[in-house]
Design a protein around this motif. Structure first.
Motif, PDB file in Angstrom:
ATOM      1  N   THR A  27       0.837  -1.202   0.000  1.00  0.00           N
ATOM      2  CA  THR A  27       0.000   0.000   0.000  1.00  0.00           C
ATOM      3  C   THR A  27       0.870   1.250   0.000  1.00  0.00           C
ATOM      4  OG1 THR A  27      -1.721  -1.199   1.201  1.00  0.00           O
ATOM      5  CG2 THR A  27      -1.845   1.205   1.237  1.00  0.00           C
ATOM      6  N   ALA A  28       1.941   1.235   0.808  1.00  0.00           N
ATOM      7  CA  ALA A  28       2.866   2.371   0.856  1.00  0.00           C
ATOM      8  C   ALA A  28       3.484   2.619  -0.519  1.00  0.00           C
ATOM      9  CB  ALA A  28       3.951   2.123   1.893  1.00  0.00           C
ATOM     10  N   CYS A  29       3.856   1.557  -1.211  1.00  0.00           N
ATOM     11  CA  CYS A  29       4.438   1.691  -2.556  1.00  0.00           C
ATOM     12  C   CYS A  29       3.474   2.386  -3.508  1.00  0.00           C
ATOM     13  CB  CYS A  29       4.809   0.323  -3.113  1.00  0.00           C
ATOM     14  SG  CYS A  29       6.199  -0.452  -2.299  1.00  0.00           S
ATOM     15  N   SER A  35       8.730   1.309  -6.101  1.00  0.00           N
ATOM     16  CA  SER A  35       8.616  -0.138  -6.228  1.00  0.00           C
ATOM     17  C   SER A  35       8.778  -0.806  -4.867  1.00  0.00           C
ATOM     18  CB  SER A  35       9.692  -0.670  -7.183  1.00  0.00           C
ATOM     19  OG  SER A  35      10.973  -0.583  -6.576  1.00  0.00           O
ATOM     20  N   TYR A  36       8.295  -2.038  -4.780  1.00  0.00           N
ATOM     21  CA  TYR A  36       8.441  -2.771  -3.520  1.00  0.00           C
ATOM     22  C   TYR A  36       9.919  -3.028  -3.233  1.00  0.00           C
ATOM     23  CZ  TYR A  36       7.500  -5.750   0.398  1.00  0.00           C
ATOM     24  OH  TYR A  36       7.466  -6.256   1.665  1.00  0.00           O
ATOM     25  N   GLY A  59       7.197 -13.846   6.665  1.00  0.00           N
ATOM     26  CA  GLY A  59       5.747 -13.788   6.760  1.00  0.00           C
ATOM     27  C   GLY A  59       5.192 -12.604   7.526  1.00  0.00           C
ATOM     28  N   THR A  60       6.032 -11.814   8.171  1.00  0.00           N
ATOM     29  CA  THR A  60       5.516 -10.650   8.882  1.00  0.00           C
ATOM     30  C   THR A  60       5.467  -9.458   7.942  1.00  0.00           C
ATOM     31  OG1 THR A  60       7.702 -10.012   9.690  1.00  0.00           O
ATOM     32  CG2 THR A  60       6.369 -11.423  11.127  1.00  0.00           C
ATOM     33  N   GLN A  61       4.564  -8.557   8.209  1.00  0.00           N
ATOM     34  CA  GLN A  61       4.358  -7.385   7.358  1.00  0.00           C
ATOM     35  C   GLN A  61       4.859  -6.123   8.044  1.00  0.00           C
ATOM     36  OE1 GLN A  61       2.669  -6.957   4.257  1.00  0.00           O
ATOM     37  NE2 GLN A  61       2.911  -9.158   4.059  1.00  0.00           N
ATOM     38  N   ARG A  62       5.593  -5.317   7.304  1.00  0.00           N
ATOM     39  CA  ARG A  62       5.947  -3.988   7.811  1.00  0.00           C
ATOM     40  C   ARG A  62       4.680  -3.139   7.801  1.00  0.00           C
ATOM     41  NH1 ARG A  62      10.495  -4.680   3.936  1.00  0.00           N
ATOM     42  NH2 ARG A  62      12.301  -5.218   5.208  1.00  0.00           N
ATOM     43  N   LEU A  63       4.604  -2.224   8.756  1.00  0.00           N
ATOM     44  CA  LEU A  63       3.460  -1.327   8.834  1.00  0.00           C
ATOM     45  C   LEU A  63       3.986   0.099   8.975  1.00  0.00           C
ATOM     46  CD1 LEU A  63       0.447  -1.983   8.703  1.00  0.00           C
ATOM     47  CD2 LEU A  63       0.387  -1.904  11.186  1.00  0.00           C
ATOM     48  N   TYR A  64       3.715   0.931   7.955  1.00  0.00           N
ATOM     49  CA  TYR A  64       4.219   2.295   7.886  1.00  0.00           C
ATOM     50  C   TYR A  64       3.157   3.279   8.377  1.00  0.00           C
ATOM     51  CZ  TYR A  64       8.041   0.525   5.037  1.00  0.00           C
ATOM     52  OH  TYR A  64       9.138  -0.160   4.588  1.00  0.00           O
TER      53      TYR A  64
END
Length: 191
Positions: A27-29, A35-36, A59-64
């Motif tokens: 989503t941030a990208c 790009s990712y 498997g963990t997601q960064r959250l900005y």
């Protein structure tokens, strides 16, 4: 000389989403226009790390946060203008020391080599009087752009550490727009 005007402070407050809402890397990208691979590299090298949640294994997601997205947008603009990554790192370190409301009142001016922080019209004029070609990035403008982009993209509530084992609820974007990865995972869980 005021650090930022009342109008700029109001601008920052009006455009800030809830502080508990974060945005996944994909989503941030989309919101920033990178790009990712770029966002992943910048996070791994510490240029712009997610302030809500960093990746902690497979498997963990960064959250900005919203603020992180604004800083990512500034990094992209500086790179597009030809500023070296070394000078961008210095500029970002300076931006990190400011609160979100302060960021709205800052204009970055660069001659392509050095990046200057200006907090008033007088400071911008002083730099321009040198006669050298420069470009500027009004951080308040980046706020508006990111806010506009996020209107069509999903956010996610930050989960308190005690609930870290549970997936965070995704906040749906208008018109049914969702994070592609989240949609795939949801389909797998449903089957």
């Amino acid at each position: 000389m005021e650090p930022y005007s009342a109008d700029q402070a109001t601008l920052a407050e009006a455009f800030l989403p809830e502080p508990t809402v974060g945005y996944r890397g994909v989503t941030a990208c989309h919101a920033v226009g990178i790009s990712y691979r770029q966002i992943d590299y910048w996070a791994r090298t510490g240029l712009v790390s997610p302030s809500i949640r960093d990746a902690s294994g497979s498997g963990t997601q960064r959250l900005y946060s919203f603020r992180d997205l604004v800083v990512l947008k500034v990094v992209k603009r500086l790179l597009d203008a030809g500023v070296s990554l070394q000078n961008i790192r210095k500029a970002i370190e300076t931006l990190r020391s400011h609160g979100v409301e302060d960021l709205a009142g800052i204009t970055l001016i660069s001659d392509g080599t050095t990046v200057y922080e200006c907090r008033s019209a007088e400071e911008v004029v002083d730099l321009l009087q040198g006669g050298q070609g420069v470009f500027g990035i009004a951080i308040g403008g980046a706020f508006k752009e990111i806010q506009g982009s996020l209107a069509m993209l999903p956010g996610e509530r930050a989960v308190p550490e005690e609930d870290a084992g549970e997936p965070a609820p995704v906040i749906e974007a208008p018109f049914g727009v969702t994070d592609e990865l989240a949609a795939r995972r949801a389909r797998r869980r449903a089957s």
